[in-house]
Design a protein around this motif. Structure first.
Motif: not given
Lengths: 267, 289
Positions: B22-23, B28-30, B32-38
């Motif tokens: 679950f962790l 995995m959820l976070i 893509p967001v982090a990558l996009i922002l980065g």
């Protein structure tokens, strides 16, 4: 108020509530059967009986909040001071102004103590404008004094009602009813969410309010009915089995089932 | 007596496994967001400057700034909000506080769910037919914003209804039993306690509206229009469409520009979300029951 004995005379003015041949169905289930009840003005009358006997239903019929369920059907009459509340022309807002209700779980509004007490006056004021500051202060003080909360809360009127202790909350819920000058207070197990000290304090308050208000109270607690009411009505399976003054019901019940219930043989 | 048995050890192992699983999924959820922002910050960051934000595009949109698109997006969002929030909140109030549980109500609820599921390109065609052609608004901010408003109405309704329903029934009953009407109850008790959730819905709508491209393409957003809109009947540029255009339709755009536009757009959305969270925390702090 007068301490006249209970009579079966239905016409006299000492009856605050006069229920006649009241039948009530929830869908197909008949919850009340031919209930006749006369509640003396200014007295505390308690409704007792096992769960599901119809005592709460009867209580909730008096201010017609049962109807909100939608599938409730009623026949018979409930007269308050001679006027039938089941009449379609009755304005529910006025009925509920005259008949205050206290619930099992204290339900203060998420407002300050002060606004809780003033809520009723704001809802019911003729021109919709709240009373001025001095007038409101007087109303708040009077109501809180009446429920014995003034000394505790006079310096924290801006606290939220929902942050108080349960006992204070329940007292506040009673105080909230008083400014619009109801004649009748309905209480649905008002102490069952409270600890023993809170119960005692609220019972004391209810006892103090008798005379000024007619009080009809549903309780599961035999000791409470005995301590804090003047008349007692025992219900079973939707019918009224016995109605007498509290002392004689507990000392000398006329009905076998009443006796069994108050001795705790079922409940 | 208190030693672990084989069964206990197995249980503990399985427990640990699921916890890890679950962790991992959460990470995995976070990711893509982090990558996009980065990526956006690294590659679009150099494009950001006052000049980029506050000047007109020049040289066939291969240089200069994005001012008309930025202003256009603000126009579109504001007009869409003005159109949809009152309707959405009123509808949610009706559905939550007044509507009896009957077939009509259920049909309306179903319609709202379906409206939320309509693809945005279909909304675009609806907007073209209804607002641009039938109501003769032309391709304009008004037509585009109304299309966006229709599209985001379900968001507002659902968010508002949910937040109305978090106000405990006991408060309503307390009011009704004192003779308060539904409206008095709503105004004095329900709305003040639901306002944070409603605002959250509104801000969600803002972030969604500002990023939509399809619904505004046919209804009011312009490919290139190097001046600022003067009113709701003007066409306008918009950030989302501008990003699409300079990424795919215009040759020789320097690489940092589309990344810069994307960075500005996502910053706007994140800023709105940040404000919404701050608002909610503030309002929740005041409400205790």
């Amino acid at each position: 108020m007068s301490a006249e004995p209970v009579t079966s005379d239905t016409a006299d003015a000492s009856a605050a509530i006069l229920v006649e041949k009241l039948n009530l169905w929830y869908g197909d289930f008949q919850a009340l059967l031919d209930v006749d009840l006369r509640v003396r003005a200014g007295a505390i009358t308690s409704l007792i009986g096992p769960s599901g006997c119809g005592k709460t239903t009867l209580l909730r019929s008096v201010n017609r909040i049962n109807e909100r369920l939608g599938y409730v059907r009623t026949t018979g009459s409930i007269r308050l001071w001679g006027l039938d509340v089941l009449d379609p022309s009755v304005e529910l807002a006025q009925l509920r102004k005259q008949v205050g209700m206290v619930f099992q779980r204290p339900n203060p509004l998420p407002l300050s103590v002060r606004d809780n007490v003033l809520f009723g006056t704001r809802v019911h004021l003729p021109d919709g404008r709240p009373p001025n500051r001095a007038e409101s202060d007087r109303i708040v003080e009077e109501a809180l004094r009446e429920v014995l909360l003034w000394d505790e809360l006079k310096d924290s009127l801006d606290r939220r009602g929902t942050e108080l202790s349960l006992e204070q909350q329940q007292k506040l819920c009673i105080a909230r009813l008083l400014p619009v000058k109801p004649k009748l207070l309905l209480m649905d197990e008002p102490c069952s969410a409270l600890d023993p000290a809170g119960t005692e304090a609220v019972e004391e308050l209810i006892w103090k309010l008798r005379g000024d208000y007619t009080i009809l109270i549903v309780t599961h607690n035999m000791a409470q009915a005995r301590r804090a009411s003047e008349e007692c009505v025992f219900m079973l399976l939707g019918e009224i089995i016995e109605h007498s003054d509290t002392a004689s019901m507990f000392l000398n019940p006329a009905n076998r089932q009443t006796a069994a219930y108050i001795e705790g043989r079922y409940g | 007596m208190f030693e672990a048995t084989a069964q206990n050890r197995r249980n503990r192992k399985v427990e640990g496994l699921f916890r890890l699983l679950f962790l991992w999924m959460t990470c995995m959820l976070i990711l893509p967001v982090a990558l996009i922002l980065g990526v956006l910050i690294v590659r679009g960051g150099p494009a950001i400057s006052w000049e980029f934000l506050f000047t007109q595009p020049i040289n066939n949109m291969t240089a200069g700034g994005i001012l008309p698109a930025l202003v256009g997006t603000v126009w579109l969002v504001v007009v869409a909000l003005i159109a949809s929030v009152p309707v959405g909140v009123a509808a949610a109030l009706y559905l939550s506080e007044y509507a009896p549980d009957n077939r009509l109500t259920r049909a309306i609820n179903l319609a709202i769910i379906n409206l939320a599921g309509v693809p945005s390109i279909v909304h675009a065609l609806f907007g073209l037919g209804a607002f641009v052609i039938f109501f003769r608004f032309g391709t304009s901010i008004l037509a585009a914003s109304l299309t966006l408003a229709v599209m985001t109405l379900p968001v507002v309704i659902v968010a508002t209804r949910e937040s109305l329903q978090t106000v405990p029934l006991a408060f309503r009953e307390a009011c009704w039993n004192m003779g308060a009407t539904r409206w008095q109850t709503i105004r004095k008790i329900v709305l003040p306690n639901a306002i944070s959730g409603i605002l959250t819905g509104v801000i969600l709508e803002v972030s969604r509206t500002s990023g939509e491209t399809a619904p505004i393409m046919f209804t009011g957003a312009a490919f290139f229009l190097p001046f600022l809109p003067q009113g709701v009947l003007d066409q306008t540029m918009a950030m989302s469409l501008h990003l699409f255009v300079i990424s795919t339709q215009v040759p020789d755009v320097p690489e940092h520009m589309p990344f810069g536009v994307a960075l500005v757009l996502i910053s706007m959305v994140l800023a709105m979300n940040g404000i919404s969270i701050a608002f909610r925390v503030y309002l929740r702090g005041r409400k205790k029951w």
